[in-house]
Scaffold this active site. Structure first.
Site, short mmCIF file in Angstrom:
data_model
loop_
_atom_site.label_atom_id
_atom_site.label_comp_id
_atom_site.label_asym_id
_atom_site.label_seq_id
_atom_site.Cartn_x
_atom_site.Cartn_y
_atom_site.Cartn_z
N SER A 200 17.67 -77.75 -1.05
CA SER A 200 19.04 -76.89 -1.11
C SER A 200 18.85 -75.64 -1.48
O SER A 200 18.10 -75.36 -1.91
CB SER A 200 20.15 -77.38 -1.92
OG SER A 200 20.89 -76.96 -1.66
N HIS A 202 21.56 -73.34 -1.54
CA HIS A 202 23.25 -73.19 -2.08
C HIS A 202 23.47 -72.96 -3.71
O HIS A 202 23.97 -73.19 -4.41
CB HIS A 202 23.79 -72.64 -1.41
CG HIS A 202 24.36 -74.52 -1.68
ND1 HIS A 202 26.37 -74.99 -1.94
CD2 HIS A 202 24.56 -75.96 -0.57
CE1 HIS A 202 25.56 -75.99 -1.37
NE2 HIS A 202 25.14 -76.40 -1.22
N CYS A 324 43.29 -87.33 -5.12
CA CYS A 324 44.44 -88.44 -4.84
C CYS A 324 45.15 -87.80 -3.47
O CYS A 324 45.77 -86.98 -3.00
CB CYS A 324 45.68 -87.42 -5.62
SG CYS A 324 47.44 -88.33 -5.98
#
Lengths: 382, 75
Positions: A200, A202, A324
């Site tokens: 990666s 970032h 949620c």
């Protein structure tokens, strides 16, 4: 309001030196390479990409020809997993664990719809993959093991050397997602028996929109994106030269002393959270078997998303594996896999550090979380 | 000084709180925000977040048995 950013496993702040290195390729040097020979714009773009490729290769002791630039970590996982699966003539069984990133889990679901079989092995209470299960399934005939080096949520560093041995003994392709572990733990592909590996940008203060895939010499992958020959035909879109240059620069300026500093801050953060906030539990292991920038804790009787929002209101940026959605609280599947209890999974948050964090950040973060958790517990129906 | 109303009746946690936080980012200092909702959990969490952001809660009241109103000023 002072902002304390502790969501560095989501993404990191770009380094100024990285940005500086990229700017010419966004402004004056806007060419893209077209082949071995071309006009000056094409040649300077080609040269810039190859320098970055060499920097990446050197950082994991690979050959530059083994580095493929892609457009994201998710792309890298997809290209490796689907690309390898499509070459399997038999042994169409893929092994992963229950705590993989969605880029792996969803790739397996996709392949499952195409008739492949996949098995998700259990992990122990600290998130270590049960290697004997992997070996058992591999021995019966599997074509691919797809897992991670360092866990994205709880920071567990897997025994990748043992995974490599299983892969070699059972002649099974090993793909590792090293997005979160790259430049956090030393990786040497000369010693590690890995076939493909995601790296990666970032997450190491490089730009977004760029990633890499290590593809060991001789490994064959079927391209899943078609339309060109760039990057061995595996990621053939027009290359973002600036992003590639930035990725290379982020690797070049990486300082392992920062990792040592971050590890100390991590341990301080763990110690303070556990000692100052009652009913708080650490998820994942301690010490060298944990990513140096990862802290994940469960606060009993509160919900992770509530903590996230309240902490954000006070300037502390963290993340949660639980969410949620549509009136239903979705627990973190990673915490569920290691703890098996909803109360741990609902109240978990991840704090992930970077070289820009300080001891003051850690102490202030603990103070904010203490206040937030105490207040939320007062109004909690749990 | 402007007044904004967020009617989040029928919405459950965490949506009402997200709406408040998004609005707060774009309004001016001293603007007033009125939130009307019926999710009890959101009521408590919105009040906590407003305090956390350092803004002044002007009132919290129950309009009827399941509907509440919070008014605050972006300080």
């Amino acid at each position: 309001m002072r902002i304390i950013y502790m969501d560095n496993q989501k993404t990191t702040k770009i380094d100024e030196k990285v940005l500086e290195a990229m700017m010419p390729y966004l402004k004056e040097k806007y060419g893209i390479p077209m082949g071995e020979f071309g006009h000056r714009f094409e040649e300077e773009a080609l040269e810039a990409i190859e320098v970055a490729r060499e920097l990446l290769a050197k950082s994991i002791n690979a050959n530059p020809e083994e580095i493929v630039f892609t457009f994201s970590d998710i792309d890298s996982d997809n290209i490796a997993i689907k690309g390898k699966a499509l070459t399997l003539k038999d042994r169409k069984v893929i092994i992963a664990s229950k705590i993989e990133r969605k880029s792996i889990l969803d790739s397996l679901k996709f392949l499952g719809d195409l008739g492949y079989k996949y098995k998700l092995v259990e992990v122990d209470e600290e998130g270590f993959i049960k290697l004997e299960e992997i070996d058992h399934i591999a021995a019966k005939g599997a074509g691919l093991i797809a897992t991670h080096v360092g866990n994205h949520e709880i920071g567990t560093i897997q025994d990748v050397r043992a995974l490599g041995d299983i892969s070699e003994d059972r002649n099974v392709h090993l793909h590792l997602d090293a997005s979160h572990a790259f430049l956090k733990v030393p990786i040497d592909v000369e010693k590690l028996k890995v076939d493909t590996m995601t790296l990666s940008s970032h997450l190491i203060h490089g730009p977004k929109g760029i990633s890499a895939l290590f593809v060991r010499e001789g490994v064959k992958l079927k391209p899943i994106i078609t339309g060109g020959l760039r990057e061995k035909g595996l990621s053939p879109g027009e290359p973002s030269v600036a992003n590639i240059v930035g990725f290379g620069k982020a690797v070049e300026i990486w300082d392992w002393n920062d990792v040592r500093k971050i590890r100390k801050l991590r341990d301080l953060l763990i110690e303070k959270l556990l000692s100052e906030i009652p009913e708080t539990y650490l998820n994942g292991p301690r010490g060298d078997k944990r990513l140096p920038n990862n802290v994940n804790v469960s606060f009993m009787k509160v919900e992770g998303e509530s903590i996230l929002l309240q902490a954000d209101a006070r300037g502390l940026i963290v993340s949660t594996g639980s969410a949620c959605y549509s009136q239903e609280l979705e627990p973190s599947y990673v915490i569920m896999a290691i703890r098996g209890k909803y109360e741990f999974a609902h109240g978990s948050i991840r704090l992930s550090l970077s070289r820009y964090n300080t001891e003051k950040d850690v102490l202030d973060a603990v103070s904010i979380l203490k206040e937030v958790v105490e207040n939320l517990r007062k109004i909690s129906p749990l | 000084m402007a007044k904004y109303v967020i009617d989040c009746r029928g919405e459950k946690c965490p949506k009402p709180l997200y709406r408040v936080k998004r609005l707060v980012r774009i309004i001016d200092r001293d603007d007033i925000v009125e939130i009307i909702g019926d999710d009890e959990k959101s009521k408590g969490e919105i009040a906590l977040a407003i305090e956390g952001m350092g803004y002044e809660i002007l009132s919290i009241e129950d309009i009827n048995s399941n509907t509440w109103r919070i008014v605050f000023k972006k300080g």
